[in-house]
Design a protein around this motif. Structure first.
Motif, PDB file in Angstrom:
ATOM      1  N   SER A 205       0.837  -1.211   0.000  1.00  0.00           N
ATOM      2  CA  SER A 205       0.000   0.000   0.000  1.00  0.00           C
ATOM      3  C   SER A 205       0.865   1.250   0.000  1.00  0.00           C
ATOM      4  O   SER A 205       0.549   2.244  -0.670  1.00  0.00           O
ATOM      5  N   TYR A 206       1.965   1.204   0.758  1.00  0.00           N
ATOM      6  CA  TYR A 206       2.890   2.342   0.785  1.00  0.00           C
ATOM      7  C   TYR A 206       3.489   2.568  -0.603  1.00  0.00           C
ATOM      8  O   TYR A 206       3.557   3.710  -1.087  1.00  0.00           O
ATOM      9  N   GLU A 208       2.251   1.794  -3.491  1.00  0.00           N
ATOM     10  CA  GLU A 208       1.212   2.335  -4.365  1.00  0.00           C
ATOM     11  C   GLU A 208       0.975   3.821  -4.101  1.00  0.00           C
ATOM     12  O   GLU A 208       0.735   4.596  -5.023  1.00  0.00           O
ATOM     13  N   SER A 209       1.061   4.212  -2.818  1.00  0.00           N
ATOM     14  CA  SER A 209       0.874   5.626  -2.476  1.00  0.00           C
ATOM     15  C   SER A 209       1.992   6.496  -3.043  1.00  0.00           C
ATOM     16  O   SER A 209       1.828   7.700  -3.213  1.00  0.00           O
ATOM     17  N   GLN A 210       3.136   5.858  -3.302  1.00  0.00           N
ATOM     18  CA  GLN A 210       4.280   6.563  -3.875  1.00  0.00           C
ATOM     19  C   GLN A 210       4.363   6.374  -5.403  1.00  0.00           C
ATOM     20  O   GLN A 210       5.400   6.638  -6.004  1.00  0.00           O
ATOM     21  N   ARG A 211       3.251   5.868  -5.973  1.00  0.00           N
ATOM     22  CA  ARG A 211       3.199   5.586  -7.406  1.00  0.00           C
ATOM     23  C   ARG A 211       4.289   4.598  -7.820  1.00  0.00           C
ATOM     24  O   ARG A 211       4.907   4.706  -8.887  1.00  0.00           O
ATOM     25  N   SER A 213       5.432   0.153  -7.346  1.00  0.00           N
ATOM     26  CA  SER A 213       4.787  -1.158  -7.325  1.00  0.00           C
ATOM     27  C   SER A 213       5.764  -2.218  -6.858  1.00  0.00           C
ATOM     28  O   SER A 213       6.982  -2.120  -7.111  1.00  0.00           O
ATOM     29  N   SER A 264       8.537   7.581   4.623  1.00  0.00           N
ATOM     30  CA  SER A 264       7.690   6.412   4.852  1.00  0.00           C
ATOM     31  C   SER A 264       6.544   6.735   5.799  1.00  0.00           C
ATOM     32  O   SER A 264       6.717   7.448   6.791  1.00  0.00           O
ATOM     33  N   THR A 265       5.384   6.188   5.491  1.00  0.00           N
ATOM     34  CA  THR A 265       4.218   6.319   6.374  1.00  0.00           C
ATOM     35  C   THR A 265       3.739   4.932   6.794  1.00  0.00           C
ATOM     36  O   THR A 265       2.558   4.727   7.044  1.00  0.00           O
TER      37      THR A 265
END
Length: 295
Positions: A205-206, A208-211, A213, A264-265
């Motif tokens: 998910s992280y 993907e949030s950073q565009r 994969s 990072s989140t």
């Protein structure tokens, strides 16, 4: 008392044979067949597809199996609860995810049981999806999971927060870095948890949030064993993404190096999750208090 037809039904599913089920239950094969017909007549359904080679449940049969397991679980829990009441004991079946079960929970439960001599605990470790199923079937009283609550069927109490980080061998070229960008890890060999693991879901998910994969990274091995992942990373066979709390001891002893990932989140919660009809929320609050003392 549990319906003997339900016992025969579940035994038949387990044995996959009328003959074997009859032997296990010390009944005749016609007796088992008669009980299955009784269930079909009572619920007005066909339980098994017609097949001479194997026993395959119909969709209605699958529904019956689910609730039959729930009935057996409730019956067994009732029997155990009554026995415990005679002995002035409280018993809980707690389900936990692998990371929590290996690194956060054993010390917590040991400390809690030391403070409460009337409590007995059975701890089971499983994947998050299986844990939700155990809660639904009353096979577990509550759960301690490393991850967020994903179902509105349950309540949760936040126990702690953690974050995911890069773990590498102290011999790795990046070992002296204070942080690292994901783009710098494209050529690394990753050893990761399986796709069903909460850690893996948060990591993907992280990305993907950073565009980004997961397909842009080299995955050498996927496994549910945290010990295997750490052993391979310690041997400098690859790198991984893991809960920081799960690596604290190894880092302190110089066996692993943890490095934060820039921007990072990947925050990870540790939650007590329980059904809405759970009657011992006071126990969960006491567990939270005990955890706070330990940390």
């Amino acid at each position: 008392m549990i319906d003997t037809r339900i016992v025969s039904f579940l035994t038949l599913i387990e044995c996959k044979s009328y003959t074997k089920a009859a032997q296990q239950l010390h009944l005749t094969q016609p007796a088992i067949s008669h009980q299955i017909r009784q269930l079909e007549e009572e619920f007005q359904v066909k339980i098994f597809h017609k097949s001479k080679k194997s026993l395959i449940l119909t969709p209605e049969g699958e529904i019956l199996e689910k609730y039959a397991h729930r009935m057996m679980s409730v019956y067994n829990s009732t029997h155990q609860a009554l026995e415990d009441a005679k002995n002035h004991l409280r018993r809980f079946v707690i389900a936990t995810t692998p990371t929590a079960g290996e690194y956060y929970i054993p010390q917590l439960l040991a400390a809690y049981c030391s403070e409460h001599s009337d409590v007995r605990i059975n701890l089971i470790t499983d994947s998050i999806n299986n844990i939700y199923n155990k809660l639904k079937l009353y096979e577990a009283d509550f759960a301690i999971i490393d991850g967020r609550l994903t179902s509105d069927r349950y309540h949760s109490i936040l126990l702690d927060t953690d974050y995911l980080c890069l773990i590498i061998s102290p011999k790795h070229p990046l070992a002296k870095r204070s942080s690292v960008k994901m783009s710098e890890l494209r050529d690394e060999k990753f050893i990761l948890r399986s796709k069903e693991a909460g850690t893996r879901e948060i990591f993907e998910s992280y990305l993907e949030s950073q565009r980004d994969s997961i397909r842009n990274y080299r995955i050498l091995i996927e496994t549910d064993s945290l010990a295997t992942i750490k052993e391979l990373v310690m041997s400098n066979m690859g790198v991984s993404i893991m809960s920081h709390n799960a690596c604290k001891e190894d880092e302190q002893k110089g066996r692993l190096k943890t490095i934060p990932i820039m921007n990072s989140t990947m925050i990870r919660e540790i939650n007590l999750v329980y059904p809405k009809d759970f009657q011992h929320v006071d126990v969960l609050l006491e567990l939270k208090k005990t955890y706070s003392k330990l940390h």
